[in-house]
Write an enzyme that holds these catalytic residues in place. Structure first.
Site, PDB file in Angstrom:
ATOM      1  N   TRP A  99       1.049  -1.099   0.324  1.00 29.47           N
ATOM      2  CA  TRP A  99      -0.056  -0.447   0.369  1.00 29.47           C
ATOM      3  C   TRP A  99       0.844   1.399   0.493  1.00 29.47           C
ATOM      4  O   TRP A  99       0.291   2.481  -0.592  1.00 29.47           O
ATOM      5  CB  TRP A  99      -0.713  -0.003   1.231  1.00 29.47           C
ATOM      6  N   ASP A 166      -0.481   7.014   6.273  1.00 30.75           N
ATOM      7  CA  ASP A 166      -1.023   6.350   6.957  1.00 30.75           C
ATOM      8  C   ASP A 166      -0.825   5.098   7.853  1.00 30.75           C
ATOM      9  O   ASP A 166      -0.890   4.526   7.932  1.00 30.75           O
ATOM     10  CB  ASP A 166      -1.417   5.241   4.983  1.00 30.75           C
ATOM     11  N   LYS A 190     -11.526  -1.132   9.673  1.00 31.29           N
ATOM     12  CA  LYS A 190      -9.740  -2.280  10.139  1.00 31.29           C
ATOM     13  C   LYS A 190     -10.038  -2.327  12.260  1.00 31.29           C
ATOM     14  O   LYS A 190     -10.827  -3.129  12.193  1.00 31.29           O
ATOM     15  CB  LYS A 190      -9.151  -1.444  10.220  1.00 31.29           C
TER      16      LYS A 190
END
Length: 355
Positions: A99, A166, A190
């Site tokens: 990511w 992030d 999450k």
């Protein structure tokens, strides 16, 4: 029968959060209207927005220098929004996982990207501390937890330039000095809420400094702030569920308590992997994630047998990411210690049988 949910996302949520959010879909606040039917401009929803915003700030110990946005598009859209709003010429990035690498690719469309460290050649199994953040770039970007490979940054650099992070897969899982970050973003599925909403925490003073481009309206953080954070119809359900989760965190005692619980759960599982003759973890110990524990069977011919065993015992979501294979136990805030101990029990039973 209890299901032990180790899914990486959408992930497990506290049971009381699921119950209350589910009830709100039928009748919100005993109004006879579903939460999904009420106007996002209504008094009821404005109260949800304000309360969720206050809970984010209180949980992270942030002051009014920060604006809290609840946007759509996941963390993936933030890969574009960050350079759109912050990059005039050049930015510095850490390449610590898939990511993070995707974020770099998007940023390169806006200007020069200086990669301070890349773990790609070693399959992202570690995060170096031997990098220096330059003062002359527009911002520094890092990814706090790498969901796919199972690494986590334990310390963050002190830097005079804006630090962007992030935190999609470990937000609200540990206590940090969140004021050292100028911008934090995290997709909600999450540790926070249902999929479809992204929390963006931005220090307002870093905005409005782009000189060479007209930022498209939806991509402009300042436009969202000026429109009272409701520039378009937000994800009403996900914001409400976030509010409930943040209340749950507050009632548990905050991030310090959750951090201790998460460290303990992770250590139990890593200890079992490390002493096993059949399982192994490939991440450098100092970089192991407390959220996503990845592991592999040393003998691949045993995978089918292990898969049948854990699936039969109502364990779900243990498959590794398609990029990596193996196994991944995502042990987010709401996953109980009992579930971790049960997985360890299954691993021990498997080892007795096949070691």
């Amino acid at each position: 029968m209890k299901i032990h949910n180790f899914s990486a996302g959408p992930s497990i949520l506290p049971k009381q959060v699921i119950r209350k959010s589910a009830q709100s879909v039928i009748s919100f606040n005993q109004s006879g209207l579903s939460l999904l039917e009420i106007s996002h401009r209504s008094k009821d929803f404005i109260e949800i927005m304000e309360k969720t915003t206050e809970l984010v700030k209180r949980t992270m110990n942030l002051n009014d220098d920060y604006s809290i946005l609840f946007l759509q598009g996941g963390a993936t859209l933030q890969f574009t929004m960050v350079p759109s709003n912050l990059m005039n010429r050049e930015a510095a990035y850490l390449d610590t996982g898939i990511w993070a690498n995707n974020a770099i690719k998007e940023a390169e469309k806006f200007g020069k990207v200086r990669i301070l460290f890349s773990g790609k050649k070693k399959n992202y199994t570690y995060i170096s501390k031997n990098y220096k953040v330059p003062n002359e770039v527009d911002y520094f970007h890092c990814t706090s937890n790498n969901t796919i490979v199972g690494t986590q940054m334990k310390i963050f650099p002190n830097t005079p330039i804006p630090m962007v992070c992030d935190m999609s897969s470990d937000i609200f899982s540990r206590k940090l000095n969140f004021c050292q970050f100028s911008l934090i973003y995290a997709s909600a599925q999450k540790n926070v809420s249902s999929a479809g909403m992204t929390i963006v925490i931005v220090k307002k003073e870093i905005l409005g400094k782009i000189k060479k481009r007209n930022i498209p309206s939806y991509l402009d953080y300042m436009i969202h702030i000026k429109n009272n954070r409701i520039f378009n119809t937000p994800n009403v359900f996900s914001i409400y569920t976030s509010m409930l989760t943040l209340e749950w965190i507050k009632n548990k005692g905050g991030l310090s308590i959750l951090e201790k619980e998460n460290e303990y759960k992770a250590q139990l599982l890593y200890d079992e992997i490390d002493k096993s003759n059949l399982f192994e973890n490939k991440i450098h110990k100092e970089n192991r994630s407390n959220m996503n524990v990845t592991f592999f069977l040393k003998k691949k011919n045993l995978e089918n047998k292990f898969n049948k065993m854990w699936k039969k015992e109502n364990i779900v979501g243990l498959d590794g990411h398609r990029y990596l294979g193996g196994y991944r136990a995502s042990i987010y805030n709401a996953l109980s210690l009992d579930s971790v101990r049960f997985l360890i029990h299954i691993m021990k039973e498997f080892e007795k049988k096949f070691s």
